[in-house]
Design a protein around this motif. Structure first.
Motif, PDB file in Angstrom:
ATOM      1  N   ILE A  34       0.842  -1.203   0.000  1.00 60.96           N
ATOM      2  CA  ILE A  34       0.000   0.000   0.000  1.00 60.96           C
ATOM      3  C   ILE A  34       0.875   1.249   0.000  1.00 60.96           C
ATOM      4  N   LYS A  35       0.385   2.280  -0.687  1.00 61.12           N
ATOM      5  CA  LYS A  35       1.070   3.580  -0.634  1.00 61.12           C
ATOM      6  C   LYS A  35       0.046   4.619  -0.203  1.00 61.12           C
ATOM      7  N   VAL A  36       0.360   5.355   0.858  1.00 54.52           N
ATOM      8  CA  VAL A  36      -0.544   6.392   1.369  1.00 54.52           C
ATOM      9  C   VAL A  36       0.226   7.704   1.474  1.00 54.52           C
ATOM     10  N   SER A  37      -0.524   8.796   1.596  1.00 57.85           N
ATOM     11  CA  SER A  37       0.141  10.092   1.796  1.00 57.85           C
ATOM     12  C   SER A  37      -0.717  10.993   2.681  1.00 57.85           C
ATOM     13  N   ALA A  38      -0.039  11.922   3.345  1.00 55.61           N
ATOM     14  CA  ALA A  38      -0.734  12.897   4.206  1.00 55.61           C
ATOM     15  C   ALA A  38      -0.041  14.249   4.069  1.00 55.61           C
ATOM     16  N   PRO A  39      -0.816  15.338   4.203  1.00 64.32           N
ATOM     17  CA  PRO A  39      -0.227  16.683   4.065  1.00 64.32           C
ATOM     18  C   PRO A  39       0.507  17.142   5.315  1.00 64.32           C
ATOM     19  N   GLY A  40       1.392  18.112   5.116  1.00 63.76           N
ATOM     20  CA  GLY A  40       1.997  18.814   6.246  1.00 63.76           C
ATOM     21  C   GLY A  40       1.020  19.867   6.754  1.00 63.76           C
ATOM     22  N   LYS A  41       1.463  20.707   7.690  1.00 65.41           N
ATOM     23  CA  LYS A  41       0.553  21.708   8.271  1.00 65.41           C
ATOM     24  C   LYS A  41       1.263  23.033   8.510  1.00 65.41           C
ATOM     25  N   LEU A  42       0.442  24.057   8.645  1.00 61.30           N
ATOM     26  CA  LEU A  42       0.898  25.368   9.103  1.00 61.30           C
ATOM     27  C   LEU A  42      -0.127  25.894  10.098  1.00 61.30           C
ATOM     28  N   MET A  43       0.339  26.308  11.253  1.00 61.94           N
ATOM     29  CA  MET A  43      -0.560  26.931  12.217  1.00 61.94           C
ATOM     30  C   MET A  43      -0.892  28.336  11.736  1.00 61.94           C
ATOM     31  N   LEU A  44      -2.171  28.667  11.702  1.00 60.42           N
ATOM     32  CA  LEU A  44      -2.587  30.013  11.290  1.00 60.42           C
ATOM     33  C   LEU A  44      -2.707  30.931  12.508  1.00 60.42           C
ATOM     34  N   LEU A  45      -3.511  30.535  13.473  1.00 65.76           N
ATOM     35  CA  LEU A  45      -3.662  31.331  14.704  1.00 65.76           C
ATOM     36  C   LEU A  45      -3.948  30.403  15.882  1.00 65.76           C
ATOM     37  N   GLY A  46      -3.425  30.769  17.053  1.00 58.92           N
ATOM     38  CA  GLY A  46      -3.788  30.037  18.276  1.00 58.92           C
ATOM     39  C   GLY A  46      -2.713  29.138  18.858  1.00 58.92           C
ATOM     40  N   GLU A  47      -1.464  29.218  18.318  1.00 59.94           N
ATOM     41  CA  GLU A  47      -0.412  28.362  18.875  1.00 59.94           C
ATOM     42  C   GLU A  47      -0.202  28.657  20.356  1.00 59.94           C
ATOM     43  N   HIS A  48       0.290  27.682  21.059  1.00 54.95           N
ATOM     44  CA  HIS A  48       0.530  27.701  22.513  1.00 54.95           C
ATOM     45  C   HIS A  48      -0.785  27.679  23.302  1.00 54.95           C
ATOM     46  N   ALA A  49      -1.719  28.569  22.991  1.00 55.85           N
ATOM     47  CA  ALA A  49      -3.008  28.556  23.712  1.00 55.85           C
ATOM     48  C   ALA A  49      -3.721  27.224  23.517  1.00 55.85           C
ATOM     49  N   VAL A  50      -3.538  26.599  22.345  1.00 59.24           N
ATOM     50  CA  VAL A  50      -4.226  25.338  22.038  1.00 59.24           C
ATOM     51  C   VAL A  50      -3.753  24.204  22.958  1.00 59.24           C
ATOM     52  N   VAL A  51      -2.549  24.328  23.505  1.00 63.07           N
ATOM     53  CA  VAL A  51      -2.057  23.310  24.448  1.00 63.07           C
ATOM     54  C   VAL A  51      -2.861  23.389  25.756  1.00 63.07           C
ATOM     55  N   TYR A  52      -3.455  24.576  26.012  1.00 63.14           N
ATOM     56  CA  TYR A  52      -4.183  24.814  27.265  1.00 63.14           C
ATOM     57  C   TYR A  52      -5.693  24.956  27.026  1.00 63.14           C
ATOM     58  N   HIS A  53      -6.210  24.046  26.215  1.00 57.18           N
ATOM     59  CA  HIS A  53      -7.658  23.887  26.027  1.00 57.18           C
ATOM     60  C   HIS A  53      -8.356  25.097  25.416  1.00 57.18           C
ATOM     61  N   ARG A  54      -7.639  25.783  24.532  1.00 55.46           N
ATOM     62  CA  ARG A  54      -8.261  26.832  23.713  1.00 55.46           C
ATOM     63  C   ARG A  54      -8.219  26.375  22.256  1.00 55.46           C
ATOM     64  N   PRO A  55      -9.091  26.918  21.416  1.00 54.97           N
ATOM     65  CA  PRO A  55      -9.101  26.505  20.007  1.00 54.97           C
ATOM     66  C   PRO A  55      -7.979  27.150  19.199  1.00 54.97           C
ATOM     67  N   CYS A  56      -7.702  26.571  18.041  1.00 54.33           N
ATOM     68  CA  CYS A  56      -6.741  27.169  17.111  1.00 54.33           C
ATOM     69  C   CYS A  56      -7.260  26.988  15.687  1.00 54.33           C
ATOM     70  N   LEU A  57      -6.608  27.644  14.745  1.00 61.34           N
ATOM     71  CA  LEU A  57      -6.909  27.476  13.320  1.00 61.34           C
ATOM     72  C   LEU A  57      -5.644  26.973  12.646  1.00 61.34           C
ATOM     73  N   VAL A  58      -5.753  25.821  11.996  1.00 61.14           N
ATOM     74  CA  VAL A  58      -4.584  25.201  11.360  1.00 61.14           C
ATOM     75  C   VAL A  58      -4.926  24.873   9.910  1.00 61.14           C
ATOM     76  N   ALA A  59      -3.931  24.973   9.031  1.00 57.97           N
ATOM     77  CA  ALA A  59      -4.133  24.667   7.616  1.00 57.97           C
ATOM     78  C   ALA A  59      -3.256  23.482   7.209  1.00 57.97           C
ATOM     79  N   ALA A  60      -3.846  22.554   6.454  1.00 56.97           N
ATOM     80  CA  ALA A  60      -3.049  21.488   5.828  1.00 56.97           C
ATOM     81  C   ALA A  60      -2.456  22.070   4.547  1.00 56.97           C
ATOM     82  N   ILE A  61      -1.226  21.677   4.230  1.00 56.90           N
ATOM     83  CA  ILE A  61      -0.562  22.244   3.056  1.00 56.90           C
ATOM     84  C   ILE A  61      -0.295  21.188   1.983  1.00 56.90           C
ATOM     85  N   SER A  62      -0.102  21.675   0.751  1.00 56.32           N
ATOM     86  CA  SER A  62      -0.019  20.777  -0.402  1.00 56.32           C
ATOM     87  C   SER A  62       1.225  19.884  -0.414  1.00 56.32           C
ATOM     88  N   GLN A  63       2.278  20.259   0.305  1.00 61.93           N
ATOM     89  CA  GLN A  63       3.448  19.376   0.399  1.00 61.93           C
ATOM     90  C   GLN A  63       3.083  18.150   1.234  1.00 61.93           C
TER      91      GLN A  63
END
Length: 330
Positions: free
Chosen positions: A5-34
């Motif tokens: 089997i061959k599978v693939s998954a995208p990388g990511k970029l955090m848009l907003l909310g880093e660090h706060a998301v570790v402490y039960h707050r929401p964030c916005l993240v984008a999957a990228i084409s690479q």
């Protein structure tokens, strides 16, 4: 029966909310084409062979009985994912695994999460075990936590689901946003950052001054909630302004730097250059201190040129809307 089997998954970029998301707050993240690609194959020999050329790994071999032992960092996530899968579903076999990545692990695009997700999906297909997206997320998130000890799982979610996600710590909410484009510009600082190291330092600082950090995280949460609707409305100027607000708060952290928080002189220089070239907003993406900055704006070429002139490295990045997928099976 599937042999290979061959599978693939995208990388990511955090848009907003880093660090706060570790402490039960929401964030916005984008999957990228690479993408990160993984080929998996069952073999009769009771050994696990791994080739990861980008990581300098060629035909690394280990017995399934040795999965409990400490393994080299380059193969840790693959072997931990295999161990967790074998345990959960009470299966075992010799395996041949090969990975290939379209992005460097230096960029902070979430290669550890992408490879964990791909390993679990490949095993589910090879052993003919039905796993939904959330089940793959849960097992891959456990794998990442087993190794890094810290993390919220947003990078795992991006690898599984794709698109732009509204995400709450641990996958309590994983909600794709109704948006198909974003005028995103990405610049690499030239410095690799250790996410787990920075997250641990923030945690240690937060324990000394919880009220101060809870207040910062509450402010970040408000920004994320506003940005969520502005992104869906494609109001990019306002999203850019909110990015700058988020960056301002990240500079107020008292570690790793008293002056820059989780930012750095290089990050600030690239942000300034982006804004002067006409970007609506810019900020660091991820744990900080290095990796990438992101900017929003219509003047892509102009901003990229400015990032380069300021000593950064513009990266060609698009949003991925497919998420985890099967490339082919035999």
């Amino acid at each position: 029966m599937i042999k290979k089997i061959k599978v693939s998954a995208p990388g990511k970029l955090m848009l907003l909310g880093e660090h706060a998301v570790v402490y039960h707050r929401p964030c916005l993240v984008a999957a990228i084409s690479q993408r990160l690609f993984l080929e998996g194959e069952k073999i009769p020999e009771n050994k696990i062979f791994i080739s990861a050329p980008e990581m300098g790994i060629f035909d690394f071999a280990v017995s399934p009985f040795d999965l409990e032992k400490e393994q080299p960092k380059e193969v840790k996530f693959i072997l931990e994912a295999i161990k967790n899968f074998f345990r959960k579903y009470k299966v075992e076999s010799g395996l041949k695994i090969k990975t290939k990545s379209q992005f460097s692990a230096e960029y902070g695009f979430g290669s550890s999460s992408a490879v964990s997700v791909c390993t679990i999906k490949a095993l589910a297909e090879l052993f003919q075990i039905k796993m939904g997206k959330k089940e793959i997320f849960d097992l891959a998130y456990k794998t990442v936590l087993d190794i890094q000890k810290v993390g919220s799982g947003f990078d795992v979610a991006a690898a599984v689901y794709g698109g732009i996600l509204y995400f709450l710590t641990g996958g309590k909410i994983i909600q794709p946003l109704k948006v198909k484009k974003i005028p995103l510009i990405v610049g690499y600082t030239g410095k690799k950052a250790s996410t787990s190291e920075i997250v641990k330092r923030v945690k240690s600082e937060m324990e000394k001054n919880p009220d101060y950090y809870e207040n910062l995280f509450d402010q970040i949460e408000k920004i994320v909630e506003k940005a969520k609707s502005e992104i869906e409305n494609e109001n990019w100027k306002e999203v850019g302004r909110l990015m700058l607000e988020n960056q301002k708060i990240l500079r107020k952290f008292k570690t790793p730097s008293k002056k820059y928080g989780v930012s750095s002189p290089t990050i600030e220089k690239l942000i300034r250059a982006s804004l002067e070239a006409g970007a609506y907003g810019a900020k660091l993406s991820g744990a900080g201190r290095g990796d990438c900055i992101i900017a929003l704006g219509k003047e892509k070429e102009k901003v990229e040129k400015a990032i380069k002139k300021a000593g950064g490295f513009p990266l060609s990045v698009k949003i991925d809307f497919e998420g985890l997928k099967i490339e082919n099976k035999i």
